[in-house]
Design an enzyme around this catalytic site. Structure first.
Site, PDB file in Angstrom:
ATOM      1  N   SER A  87       0.851  -1.193   0.000  1.00  0.00           N
ATOM      2  CA  SER A  87       0.000   0.000   0.000  1.00  0.00           C
ATOM      3  C   SER A  87       0.879   1.232   0.000  1.00  0.00           C
ATOM      4  O   SER A  87       2.013   1.206   0.504  1.00  0.00           O
ATOM      5  CB  SER A  87      -0.894   0.017   1.246  1.00  0.00           C
ATOM      6  OG  SER A  87      -1.537   1.264   1.406  1.00  0.00           O
ATOM      7  N   TYR A 108      -1.378  -0.954  10.358  1.00  0.00           N
ATOM      8  CA  TYR A 108      -1.534  -1.230   8.930  1.00  0.00           C
ATOM      9  C   TYR A 108      -0.315  -0.745   8.150  1.00  0.00           C
ATOM     10  O   TYR A 108       0.259  -1.482   7.339  1.00  0.00           O
ATOM     11  CB  TYR A 108      -2.795  -0.544   8.421  1.00  0.00           C
ATOM     12  CG  TYR A 108      -3.046  -0.721   6.943  1.00  0.00           C
ATOM     13  CD1 TYR A 108      -3.523  -1.923   6.442  1.00  0.00           C
ATOM     14  CD2 TYR A 108      -2.831   0.331   6.052  1.00  0.00           C
ATOM     15  CE1 TYR A 108      -3.763  -2.091   5.096  1.00  0.00           C
ATOM     16  CE2 TYR A 108      -3.072   0.169   4.698  1.00  0.00           C
ATOM     17  CZ  TYR A 108      -3.544  -1.041   4.225  1.00  0.00           C
ATOM     18  OH  TYR A 108      -3.773  -1.198   2.874  1.00  0.00           O
TER      19      TYR A 108
END
Length: 256
Positions: free
Chosen positions: A142, A155
């Site tokens: 990401s 995350y």
């Protein structure tokens, strides 16, 4: 890198969101897709949705955090379905966490799924690909892995680890005939981003994101990013002095 006709594309995390959209796009291009995820019902609906497309979708339900199950799934695919020519290791999750609600167990759960899930798959995949001197693997990270962002302590750390893992493995695998790529999406309209309570710049429809993903898989480039404008901004952000970096990231806190 067009997929060979006698090989399959294995996609984990294929039951929802970007993984599902990519599986449908690959099937629309005539590929044989092996879709894995934990939810049997969601996988069945994916196969139903793909009916009539030029390609086909086979289902292998799987929890990638279970190393033994992953090894068995890879053996099953390679032996009973088709050699894996492309693996898209997409299974992952996101848990927003603030400093006030920070829990080590939440971080551990994200690392177990987002990082160790990929590691389990690589351990099962790489021996066969290296043995054939042929294969392509895409690790889904990401843009949040570029820099530490508010609410993404767990995350972002997990995705930074995936980017680092890909960077470490790429040179060696290149010499062994295996192409390794890292995929860094920005904000994509999926059930995961539905959890976010802050503005999401350059939010992409999932079908458009899947198209960009698919085009990136046709190349040998190391990093696949989308949307590109947001990626450039995030690359610039990590080059800033911390004084300016934190001044910008604090703004996201004031908008919550």
């Amino acid at each position: 890198m067009p997929l060979q006709k006698d090989h399959c594309a294995w996609i984990t995390g294929a039951s929802t969101g970007l993984g599902r959209a990519l599986a449908l796009r690959c099937a629309a291009e005539g590929w044989h897709v092996v879709a894995s995820a934990r939810g049997q019902e969601a996988l069945e609906s994916l196969r139903t949705e793909a009916a009539g497309l030029p390609g086909r979708i086979s289902l292998v339900p799987l929890d990638v955090t279970d190393a033994t199950a992953v090894a068995a799934a890879v053996r099953h695919i390679e032996t009973d379905i088709a050699p894996i020519g492309l693996a898209v290791l997409n299974a992952g999750s996101h848990r927003p966490m603030s400093a006030e609600s920070f829990k080590a167990d939440d971080v551990a759960a994200l690392l177990n799924l987002n990082v160790m899930g990929i590691a389990h798959c690589l351990e099962g995949l790489l021996p066969a690909m290296i043995g054939r001197s042929q294969g392509q693997v895409a690790l889904v990270a990401s843009l949040a892995g570029y820099s530490g962002l508010p609410s993404a302590a767990g995350y972002g750390a997990s995705k930074a680890a995936v980017i680092n893992m890909a960077e470490a493995l790429r040179p060696e695998l290149e010499g062994l005939g295996v192409t390794l790529q890292v995929v860094n999406p920005g904000f994509v309209e999926t059930p995961l981003t539905d959890k976010n309570d802050f503005p999401m710049p350059f939010l992409m429809p999932v079908d458009k994101a899947a198209g960009a993903f698919f085009r990136g898989l046709q190349s040998t480039q190391f990093e696949i990013v989308f949307p590109r404008r947001f990626a450039y901004l995030m690359k610039l952000l990590r080059l800033l002095p911390y004084r300016l970096f934190f001044a910008l990231t604090r703004r996201t806190l004031s908008k919550r």
